[in-house]
Design an enzyme around this catalytic site. Structure first.
Site, PDB file in Angstrom:
ATOM      1  N   GLU A 173      -7.068 -12.579   5.782  1.00 21.24           N
ATOM      2  CA  GLU A 173      -6.034 -11.986   6.639  1.00 21.24           C
ATOM      3  C   GLU A 173      -6.513 -12.167   8.076  1.00 21.24           C
ATOM      4  OE1 GLU A 173      -5.706  -7.704   6.266  1.00 21.24           O
ATOM      5  OE2 GLU A 173      -3.768  -7.625   7.304  1.00 21.24           O
ATOM      6  N   ASP A 197       3.475  -5.134   2.492  1.00 21.88           N
ATOM      7  CA  ASP A 197       2.186  -4.578   2.925  1.00 21.88           C
ATOM      8  C   ASP A 197       2.292  -3.074   3.251  1.00 21.88           C
ATOM      9  OD1 ASP A 197      -0.533  -4.743   3.375  1.00 21.88           O
ATOM     10  OD2 ASP A 197      -0.400  -5.879   5.231  1.00 21.88           O
ATOM     11  N   ASP A 198       2.717  -2.751   4.463  1.00 19.77           N
ATOM     12  CA  ASP A 198       2.840  -1.351   4.912  1.00 19.77           C
ATOM     13  C   ASP A 198       4.196  -1.192   5.612  1.00 19.77           C
ATOM     14  OD1 ASP A 198      -0.067  -0.385   4.407  1.00 19.77           O
ATOM     15  OD2 ASP A 198      -0.297  -2.258   5.522  1.00 19.77           O
ATOM     16  N   HIS A 224       0.871  -1.179   0.000  1.00 22.70           N
ATOM     17  CA  HIS A 224       0.000   0.000   0.000  1.00 22.70           C
ATOM     18  C   HIS A 224       0.903   1.222   0.000  1.00 22.70           C
ATOM     19  CE1 HIS A 224      -3.507  -2.524   1.133  1.00 22.70           C
ATOM     20  NE2 HIS A 224      -2.559  -3.259   1.693  1.00 22.70           N
TER      21      HIS A 224
HETATM   22  N1  ADE Z   1      -4.747  -1.292   4.198  1.00 25.61           N
HETATM   23  C1  ADE Z   1      -3.429  -1.148   4.367  1.00 25.61           C
HETATM   24  N2  ADE Z   1      -2.890  -2.270   4.840  1.00 25.61           N
HETATM   25  C2  ADE Z   1      -3.892  -3.168   4.960  1.00 25.61           C
HETATM   26  C3  ADE Z   1      -3.985  -4.521   5.379  1.00 25.61           C
HETATM   27  N3  ADE Z   1      -2.920  -5.217   5.787  1.00 25.61           N
HETATM   28  N4  ADE Z   1      -5.185  -5.115   5.377  1.00 25.61           N
HETATM   29  C4  ADE Z   1      -6.266  -4.438   4.984  1.00 25.61           C
HETATM   30  N5  ADE Z   1      -6.238  -3.171   4.570  1.00 25.61           N
HETATM   31  C5  ADE Z   1      -5.064  -2.543   4.548  1.00 25.61           C
HETATM   32 ZN    ZN Z   2      -2.530  -5.137   2.498  1.00 20.77          ZN
END
Ligand code: ADE
Ligand code: ZN
Length: 315
Positions: free
Chosen positions: A197, A275-276, A16
């Site tokens: 998830e 991911d982040d 993201h």
């Molecule tokens: N938005 C940013 N990271 C996310 C994640 N791991 N799961 C769901 N939405 C997200």
């Molecule tokens: Zn994600």
């Protein structure tokens, strides 16, 4: 091992862009845009990065994204991420962006799109990193708003390759977005979605059967459903797994419990992603490294995981 993993050619398929906003850049953009922050400094912000679940993280993530205001801000965010990719031999990226996080605050769609896309095009030219951008719908908002977002995006149809589904998973099943995904697919867009998830295996079934996704984001809870596992293996549907994210958000208590290598050995097309990364402690190489340290991932397994990421590209 770090240098060896870093040098492996890799693709990143689950990232993201808003989640790559490092605290230093967050503070710099707040200053540029004259926005007051509730944290005194970068260290205080980093100290807030302790989460018990996905929602606790998302609350901070949306708050952080508020410093992104101008086309230049979105360019700088994306460019900083691409420089990290270059340093880690990530040769191809398929990042997500969340337009609604910005349009809901009054930032025009085209400001977001132009800043991100220009950086990606420059990344291709100057860094040799190829890309395919994915527009993600926020699932905690109604499908009607996802339709509006898709409509806003259509003048930029050539700038992105697909649609995704992210944000709070529990209580927001994929079936709520069946019609907007059908519309996106009718425009020739690829479909992917976060599923499994925190949510149950049923959400993965729905994402496959109703949204007709071609890749599953996370998907780690598939291992709870043997019939689903068999389908994912038979059809070689890729999973974009994010190990550091999963431990940071308590999907697994610690890396030693992660199921990614068990899935790999069963023939699931799993890939490693960050991911982040600004919030979860590292980019792709750090995620590979965590698998080596926490699960004993071998060089041979790392090579297969990296090859899977290159094979699972949409473009
Ligand atoms: N938005 C940013 N990271 C996310 C994640 N791991 N799961 C769901 N939405 C997200
Ligand atoms: Zn994600």
């Amino acid at each position: 091992m770090y240098d060896w993993l870093n040098a492996l050619p890799k693709a990143e398929l689950h990232l993201h862009l808003e989640g790559s906003l490092e605290p230093e850049l967050l503070f710099a953009l707040a200053e540029r845009n004259r926005i007051a922050l509730p944290w005194n400094d970068v260290e205080a912000l980093r100290a807030a990065y302790a989460f018990n679940n996905l929602q606790e993280f998302l609350d901070l993530y949306y708050r952080g994204a508020d410093v992104l205001r101008s086309e230049q801000d979105f360019y700088d965010l994306t460019w900083a991420y691409l420089l990290k990719c270059k340093a880690q031999n990530v040769v191809h990226v398929e990042p997500f962006f969340d337009p609604q996080t910005h349009t809901d605050r009054g930032i025009p769609f085209e400001v977001v799109m132009r800043g991100i896309k220009q950086a990606l095009v420059d990344g291709e030219k100057k860094l040799g990193i190829s890309h395919g951008l994915i527009l993600a719908f926020l699932r905690h908002l109604p499908q009607e708003q996802a339709f509006q977002t898709l409509e806003q995006a259509m003048p930029f149809r050539d700038a992105f390759i697909g649609v995704g589904l992210d944000s709070s998973e529990q209580g927001f099943p994929p079936r709520l977005f069946e019609r907007v995904f059908a519309k996106a697919r009718s425009e020739g867009l690829h479909a992917v979605a976060h599923a499994g998830e925190e949510g149950p295996p049923e959400y993965i079934w729905e994402a496959l059967d109703l949204l007709k996704i071609v890749r599953i984001d996370h998907g780690v809870r598939a291992s709870e459903d043997e019939r689903l596992m068999q389908r994912i293996i038979d059809e070689q549907i890729p999973l974009t797994v994010c190990p550091l994210s999963n431990t940071k958000l308590c999907v697994f208590e610690h890396m030693g419990q992660h199921n990614i290598l068990d899935m790999l050995e069963r023939g699931v097309k799993v890939t490693v992603n960050s991911d982040d990364p600004a919030y979860f402690g590292g980019y792709v190489t750090e995620n590979f490294m965590a698998l080596h340290e926490g699960l004993g991932m071998s060089e041979e397994q790392a090579k297969r995981l990296a090859q899977n990421s290159l094979d699972a590209r949409l473009v």
